[in-house]
Design a protein around this motif. Structure first.
Motif, PDB file in Angstrom:
ATOM      1  N   GLU A   1       0.801  -1.002  -0.123  1.00 52.60           N
ATOM      2  CA  GLU A   1      -0.049  -0.318  -0.164  1.00 52.60           C
ATOM      3  C   GLU A   1       0.690   0.829   0.107  1.00 52.60           C
ATOM      4  O   GLU A   1       0.328   2.137  -0.666  1.00 52.60           O
ATOM      5  CB  GLU A   1      -0.775  -0.187   0.494  1.00 52.60           C
ATOM      6  CG  GLU A   1      -1.745   1.469   1.384  1.00 52.60           C
ATOM      7  CD  GLU A   1      -2.692   1.104   2.964  1.00 52.60           C
ATOM      8  OE1 GLU A   1      -3.659   1.606   2.376  1.00 52.60           O
ATOM      9  OE2 GLU A   1      -1.977   1.016   3.738  1.00 52.60           O
TER      10      GLU A   1
ATOM     11  N   PHE B   1      -5.700  -5.598  -2.414  1.00 49.55           N
ATOM     12  CA  PHE B   1      -6.425  -5.098  -3.697  1.00 49.55           C
ATOM     13  C   PHE B   1      -5.760  -3.562  -4.055  1.00 49.55           C
ATOM     14  O   PHE B   1      -5.793  -2.378  -4.893  1.00 49.55           O
ATOM     15  CB  PHE B   1      -7.692  -4.409  -3.513  1.00 49.55           C
ATOM     16  CG  PHE B   1      -9.333  -4.759  -3.863  1.00 49.55           C
ATOM     17  CD1 PHE B   1      -9.229  -4.916  -5.254  1.00 49.55           C
ATOM     18  CD2 PHE B   1      -9.882  -5.869  -3.681  1.00 49.55           C
ATOM     19  CE1 PHE B   1      -9.520  -5.779  -6.371  1.00 49.55           C
ATOM     20  CE2 PHE B   1     -11.563  -6.492  -4.260  1.00 49.55           C
ATOM     21  CZ  PHE B   1     -10.734  -6.362  -5.291  1.00 49.55           C
TER      22      PHE B   1
ATOM     23  N   ILE C   1      -3.029  -3.587  -6.872  1.00 51.82           N
ATOM     24  CA  ILE C   1      -3.747  -2.928  -8.317  1.00 51.82           C
ATOM     25  C   ILE C   1      -4.860  -1.324  -8.603  1.00 51.82           C
ATOM     26  O   ILE C   1      -4.350  -1.207  -9.212  1.00 51.82           O
ATOM     27  CB  ILE C   1      -4.997  -3.798  -8.327  1.00 51.82           C
ATOM     28  CG1 ILE C   1      -4.097  -5.130  -8.382  1.00 51.82           C
ATOM     29  CG2 ILE C   1      -5.765  -3.323  -9.912  1.00 51.82           C
ATOM     30  CD1 ILE C   1      -5.528  -6.374  -8.771  1.00 51.82           C
ATOM     31  N   SER C   2      -5.319  -1.142  -7.287  1.00 48.54           N
ATOM     32  CA  SER C   2      -6.525   0.055  -6.696  1.00 48.54           C
ATOM     33  C   SER C   2      -5.059   1.369  -7.530  1.00 48.54           C
ATOM     34  O   SER C   2      -5.469   2.225  -7.879  1.00 48.54           O
ATOM     35  CB  SER C   2      -7.286   0.233  -6.186  1.00 48.54           C
ATOM     36  OG  SER C   2      -8.175  -1.044  -6.478  1.00 48.54           O
TER      37      SER C   2
ATOM     38  N   ASN D   1      -0.007  -8.039 -11.387  1.00 42.85           N
ATOM     39  CA  ASN D   1      -1.553  -7.915 -11.266  1.00 42.85           C
ATOM     40  C   ASN D   1      -2.345  -9.425 -10.974  1.00 42.85           C
ATOM     41  O   ASN D   1      -2.754  -9.407 -10.909  1.00 42.85           O
ATOM     42  CB  ASN D   1      -2.292  -6.646 -12.342  1.00 42.85           C
ATOM     43  CG  ASN D   1      -1.930  -4.954 -11.602  1.00 42.85           C
ATOM     44  OD1 ASN D   1      -1.507  -4.815  -9.963  1.00 42.85           O
ATOM     45  ND2 ASN D   1      -2.240  -4.251 -11.966  1.00 42.85           N
TER      46      ASN D   1
ATOM     47  N   TYR E   1      -4.475 -11.469  -8.555  1.00 45.56           N
ATOM     48  CA  TYR E   1      -5.960 -11.461  -8.874  1.00 45.56           C
ATOM     49  C   TYR E   1      -6.431 -12.774  -8.752  1.00 45.56           C
ATOM     50  O   TYR E   1      -7.474 -13.047  -8.545  1.00 45.56           O
ATOM     51  CB  TYR E   1      -6.064 -10.179 -10.183  1.00 45.56           C
ATOM     52  CG  TYR E   1      -7.568 -10.259  -9.713  1.00 45.56           C
ATOM     53  CD1 TYR E   1      -7.985  -9.548  -9.321  1.00 45.56           C
ATOM     54  CD2 TYR E   1      -8.312 -10.506 -11.500  1.00 45.56           C
ATOM     55  CE1 TYR E   1      -9.594  -9.172  -9.414  1.00 45.56           C
ATOM     56  CE2 TYR E   1      -9.633 -10.507 -11.842  1.00 45.56           C
ATOM     57  CZ  TYR E   1     -10.235 -10.063 -10.813  1.00 45.56           C
ATOM     58  OH  TYR E   1     -11.481  -9.022 -10.773  1.00 45.56           O
TER      59      TYR E   1
ATOM     60  N   GLU F   1     -14.228  -0.744  -2.725  1.00 43.71           N
ATOM     61  CA  GLU F   1     -13.422  -0.845  -2.513  1.00 43.71           C
ATOM     62  C   GLU F   1     -12.880  -1.798  -3.979  1.00 43.71           C
ATOM     63  O   GLU F   1     -12.245  -1.429  -4.703  1.00 43.71           O
ATOM     64  CB  GLU F   1     -12.727  -1.329  -1.135  1.00 43.71           C
ATOM     65  CG  GLU F   1     -11.511  -1.773  -1.271  1.00 43.71           C
ATOM     66  CD  GLU F   1     -11.031  -2.522   0.003  1.00 43.71           C
ATOM     67  OE1 GLU F   1     -10.905  -3.766  -0.341  1.00 43.71           O
ATOM     68  OE2 GLU F   1     -10.641  -1.361   0.292  1.00 43.71           O
TER      69      GLU F   1
ATOM     70  N   GLY G   1     -10.659  -1.973  -8.010  1.00 44.66           N
ATOM     71  CA  GLY G   1     -10.334  -2.805  -8.593  1.00 44.66           C
ATOM     72  C   GLY G   1     -10.402  -3.854  -9.265  1.00 44.66           C
ATOM     73  O   GLY G   1      -9.546  -4.130 -10.021  1.00 44.66           O
ATOM     74  N   HIS G   2     -11.650  -4.622  -9.665  1.00 41.35           N
ATOM     75  CA  HIS G   2     -11.890  -5.218 -10.158  1.00 41.35           C
ATOM     76  C   HIS G   2     -12.612  -4.089 -11.959  1.00 41.35           C
ATOM     77  O   HIS G   2     -11.955  -5.275 -13.064  1.00 41.35           O
ATOM     78  CB  HIS G   2     -13.711  -5.597 -10.308  1.00 41.35           C
ATOM     79  CG  HIS G   2     -13.791  -6.581  -8.975  1.00 41.35           C
ATOM     80  ND1 HIS G   2     -12.558  -7.695  -8.957  1.00 41.35           N
ATOM     81  CD2 HIS G   2     -14.112  -6.300  -7.950  1.00 41.35           C
ATOM     82  CE1 HIS G   2     -12.998  -8.249  -7.455  1.00 41.35           C
ATOM     83  NE2 HIS G   2     -14.244  -7.388  -6.990  1.00 41.35           N
TER      84      HIS G   2
ATOM     85  N   SER H   1     -13.923   5.948  -5.027  1.00 44.35           N
ATOM     86  CA  SER H   1     -13.275   4.559  -5.745  1.00 44.35           C
ATOM     87  C   SER H   1     -14.656   5.038  -6.952  1.00 44.35           C
ATOM     88  O   SER H   1     -14.583   4.054  -7.556  1.00 44.35           O
ATOM     89  CB  SER H   1     -14.134   3.307  -4.632  1.00 44.35           C
ATOM     90  OG  SER H   1     -13.120   3.502  -3.574  1.00 44.35           O
TER      91      SER H   1
END
Length: 857
Positions: free
Chosen positions: A213, A286, A289-290, A314, A318, A347, A351-352, A415
């Motif tokens: 993070e 996550f 990725i985000s 990633n 994932y 959140e 990410g998705h 988000s």
């Protein structure tokens, strides 16, 4: 470092605009590449509805002209104002604006976003010294500047998430900003980029507190300056630094072994799990990725290519973890528990969305839409347009940080805003995968030796076991965390010693009392279609209580928990609660099937209803006598053997808000006193996800614990399976016996007729009174055997044939079945092959003493 940059780090005393004489030149913002579509329109309307709520939180700031703030103006890192301003900027510049949703004209969106930017600029470390934030409830932020000067790495670097929001907002509104505001925005972004681009290295860490993070938000913060100010003399250095921090955000030891350029850290285990807050935490996985993706999005908005450093690992992370853990609302199951709130679909959506747009993953497209569906329904259930809780002011998230559910609103909106921009400026998303195809591919077992977790997913259930950080088991039905929640003490439970544990820990956690943190041994057996685990936990400061547990996940989604508890020395136990199950009890009007606000608890003796709500009344604790089963709301059932009694905590008072959550305890004991070592009776719980009350009752009738000689061995027979759990330290060759079939009531002078008997791999014997199973169990093993055949005796001669103890000997070896009639009479039996594609019965007649060998194709 130049004197000007040194001055920035030490704290300028002049207005930020004095740092640069000429208005800064910003890279032109590319036009949105995607036309509004059904998906982006839904996201946009979520944001518009939220603005009505956010507008309640806006206040003008009189210290400087044309300035204002949101949500109190003095939250951590100034996120509350930066994140909200970004939503307002999107409403001002993009989408099919609908004033009926926001309650104000579009022009006000732009005006308030600019006021927020100016408040952020003046109160930042680069702004005038006298300009500080307003006074709020958080003393760590009130009346102070923001930006991280003088803070440690964590707090100062974390402003990177604020920086990225400012970049989006300023860029969308750049042509409308005056020179003073433009200068302040440049100063903020340059200050952050310079601070973390020169002389600082990415942080290393995966256990306890991954640095994923931190590295990712630092990359994003630097990337904001890279994207907006390509003509700055430090641009090349910024770009290099942003990619360095980014490539080190999702890294494994393999990356270093392969000598991947620039990788100097390990932030993920080799199995692509990672830990934060001392346990495997999907939220922080996550983040890799985000947060890096937010920099990638800025590059898309500027028409720039996305370097590999922003997306490294990633896809594999994932695929191996998050995707397989994500259930009906898109959020991955926190397999070692959750310390934040449960409604984290916001959140998940971002990410998705990045996996969908940047990596072209159709499964991510499906999960993104699932997340959005639940975001919409939760918001539709709130009259104020908020995304989390209608009464968020009273929902305490972290008291020491002065955080409530209200303080989680702007991050939730941020988000959704990121996901929206990604679809507007990124390439067209791929078509989502079909739900049935996705479910079929996600089903199966996943084993994480480094994260210390095993998971099993079926059409009906998700089960997992964790043997480190939080020793806990989970079985979730189709309703996932809307039905059952991941308590830290799920199944393994809590123990409260009368003397507090006799240790030095303030709350006993260090001694595995309120939560099991580690094991002294564990064994994991992974099947293709299930798993079996045993673990040993010493509880108490001196290990006064030894808890040996086994957990078996069956191919059909059911699970079996087996517990042997031994008292190793004299002690007093005030409370011993095991078989603990978190029960979600929310009320959302747009989710009546999952969140009606009431849970019904059904036992053989009674049905009670419990209303779920936060606050207003004290907790209610109900005690139930020992019962053979309990069902919760026709969502999941539990068959219990050896329970001394149950409790149900209808919870309204929460020291920490996660959601409305009750607690069912299947084995609740209090006031236990031991003068010497002792062993408590074995306790077994069979979980039946998706079972209605009548199905749970039927399962209780057909489930039995077989009799064995070994104290730490438990053998359970239930419909379709034989479960063997050896919680001991030695291997056993066992003989296990129990009733077979279902006896019918007969007159006193007649023998009972019995129904079918299940046949499993190996040797078994039927006598008049029992079915006897023979086998072996390795030390610490947890197995299951699927029923291979079902045998049924002809009722006309059953009682005569089984008059004596000799009976019927049966051996099953794969597709071969051998039957030996050791009775004195003729037998007629029907054999059904349970594993045949189209099961049918074969009738066999046996003379006394005859052996028959049957082969099944």
């Amino acid at each position: 470092m130049t004197e000007t940059r040194k001055e920035m780090f030490n704290g300028p005393t002049a207005d930020a605009t004095a740092i640069r004489r000429q208005p800064p030149v910003c890279r032109p913002l590319m036009p949105a590449s995607t036309e509004e579509n059904e998906l982006t329109d839904r996201m946009y309307r979520v944001l518009l509805r939220w603005i009505r709520y956010a507008d309640e939180q806006f206040k003008e700031w009189p210290e400087r002209p044309n300035a204002g703030h949101f949500f109190g103006g003095a939250y951590w890192y100034e996120l509350e104002t930066a994140y909200t301003a970004m939503v307002y900027a999107i409403a001002a510049r993009l989408g099919d604006y609908d004033a009926s949703l926001t309650g104000q004209p579009r022009e006000e969106m732009e005006g308030k976003a600019i006021q927020a930017l100016r408040y952020l600029g003046f109160t930042h470390d680069t702004g005038p010294e006298e300009c500080v934030r307003v006074t709020g409830r958080n003393p760590y932020c009130s009346g102070l500047k923001w930006g991280g000067r003088g803070d440690d790495f964590f707090r100062s670097s974390q402003t990177g998430t604020t920086i990225i929001a400012i970049a989006y907002t300023a860029w969308l509104l750049w042509d409308e900003l005056d020179d003073e505001t433009k200068g302040m925005m440049e100063s903020i972004l340059v200050y952050y980029a310079d601070r973390w681009s020169f002389g600082e290295a990415p942080r290393n860490g995966v256990y306890y507190d991954t640095q994923c993070e931190e590295n990712a938000w630092t990359a994003a913060g630097i990337g904001a300056a890279v994207a907006l100010f390509p003509d700055h003399p430090n641009h090349a250095a910024w770009r290099e630094a942003a990619e360095l921090w980014s490539i080190n955000a999702v890294s494994t030891v393999k990356d270093q072994l392969l000598r991947r350029p620039q990788v100097s850290t390990t932030t993920f285990h080799p199995d692509f799990t990672s830990e934060n807050h001392a346990f495997v935490h999907p939220s922080y996985m996550f983040a890799g990725i985000s947060l890096r993706g937010s920099y990638a999005l800025l590059l898309l908005m500027g028409g720039e290519p996305i370097p590999e450093a922003l997306t490294l690992n990633n896809e594999v992370m994932y695929e191996r973890t998050i995707k397989g853990w994500s259930l009906l609302d898109g959020y991955p199951v926190p397999v070692q528990g959750q310390d934040w709130w449960y409604n984290r679909q916001h959140e998940a959506i971002v990410g998705h969305a990045f996996m969908n747009v940047l990596h072209r993953d159709p499964d991510a497209g499906l999960l993104e839409r699932r997340s959005l569906e639940y975001i919409e329904k939760i918001q539709a259930s709130n009259t104020r347009g908020c995304m989390l809780e209608e009464n968020g002011e009273s929902c305490i998230v972290v008291a020491s940080s002065y955080q409530t559910a209200v303080d989680m609103e702007f991050a939730s909106a941020f988000s959704v805003a990121i996901a929206y921009l990604l679809h507007m400026y990124g390439p067209p998303c791929v078509e989502p995968s079909e739900p049935d195809s996705f479910r079929e591919r996600m089903n199966g077992v996943r084993y994480y030796p480094y994260g210390s977790i095993v998971t099993h997913r079926t059409d009906e259930a998700f089960s997992s076991f964790s043997w480190r950080s939080h020793v806990m088991a989970l079985t979730l039905p189709r309703g996932a965390m809307w039905s059952v929640t991941p308590l830290y003490a799920s199944y393994t439970g809590e123990v409260e010693f009368s003397d507090g544990g006799g240790g030095t820990g303030e709350d006993g956690k260090a001694h595995n009392t309120s939560v099991c943190l580690d094991t002294t041994r564990e064994h994991v057996h992974v099947y293709e279609d299930g798993f079996g685990v045993t673990a040993e936990v010493r509880r108490g400061a001196s290990g006064q209580l030894m808890q040996r547990v086994g957990f078996v996940s069956l191919p059909d989604g059911r699970s079996v928990y087996v517990e042997h508890i031994e008292i190793t020395q004299s002690c007093e136990i005030a409370r011993l609660s095991t078989g603990m199950i978190g029960i979600r009890n929310e009320r959302y009007s747009a989710l009546p099937e999952l969140a009606s606000g009431t849970k019904r608890l059904i036992t053989p003796a009674e049905t009670r209803a419990y209303r779920g709500f936060y606050g207003q009344e004290p907790n209610q604790l109900d005690r139930y006598n020992s019962a053979s089963y309990v069902n919760v709301n026709d969502e999941i059932g539990y068959v219990t053997i050896g329970s001394a009694g149950m409790t149900y905590l209808n919870q309204h008072e929460y020291p920490k808000w996660k959601g409305v959550e009750d607690v069912l305890t299947l084995q609740a004991r209090t006031d236990l006193s031991f003068d010497a070592p002792a062993a408590l009776p074995v306790f077994v719980a069979l979980a039946l996800p998706g079972a209605a009350a009548w199905q749970t009752a039927a399962a209780a009738e057909g489930t039995r614990l077989l009799s064995v000689q070994e104290e730490r061995l438990a053998i359970l027979e239930t419909a379709g399976y034989l479960v063997v759990v050896n919680n001991g330290d030695s291997s056993y060759s066992y003989t296990a016996s129990g009733e077979w079939g279902q006896a019918e009531k007969r007159t006193a002078d007649a023998h009972p007729q019995r129904g079918p008997v299940q046949l499993f791999e190996g040797r078994q014997r039927l006598t008049r009174d029992a079915a006897i199973r023979y086998g072996s169990a390795a030390a610490g093993a947890a197995y299951y055997y699927a029923c291979r055949y079902v045998l049924e005796l002809d009722h006309e001669n059953q009682s005569q044939a089984l008059e004596v103890d000799e009976g019927l000997e049966i051996i099953v070896q794969d597709r071969i079945l051998v039957i030996i009639n050791e009775t004195k009479g003729r037998l007629a039996v029907a054999i059904t092959d349970c594993q045949a594609a189209a099961p049918s019965s074969e009738e066999v007649r046996l003379e006394p003493g005859e052996t028959r060998r049957l082969a099944f194709i």
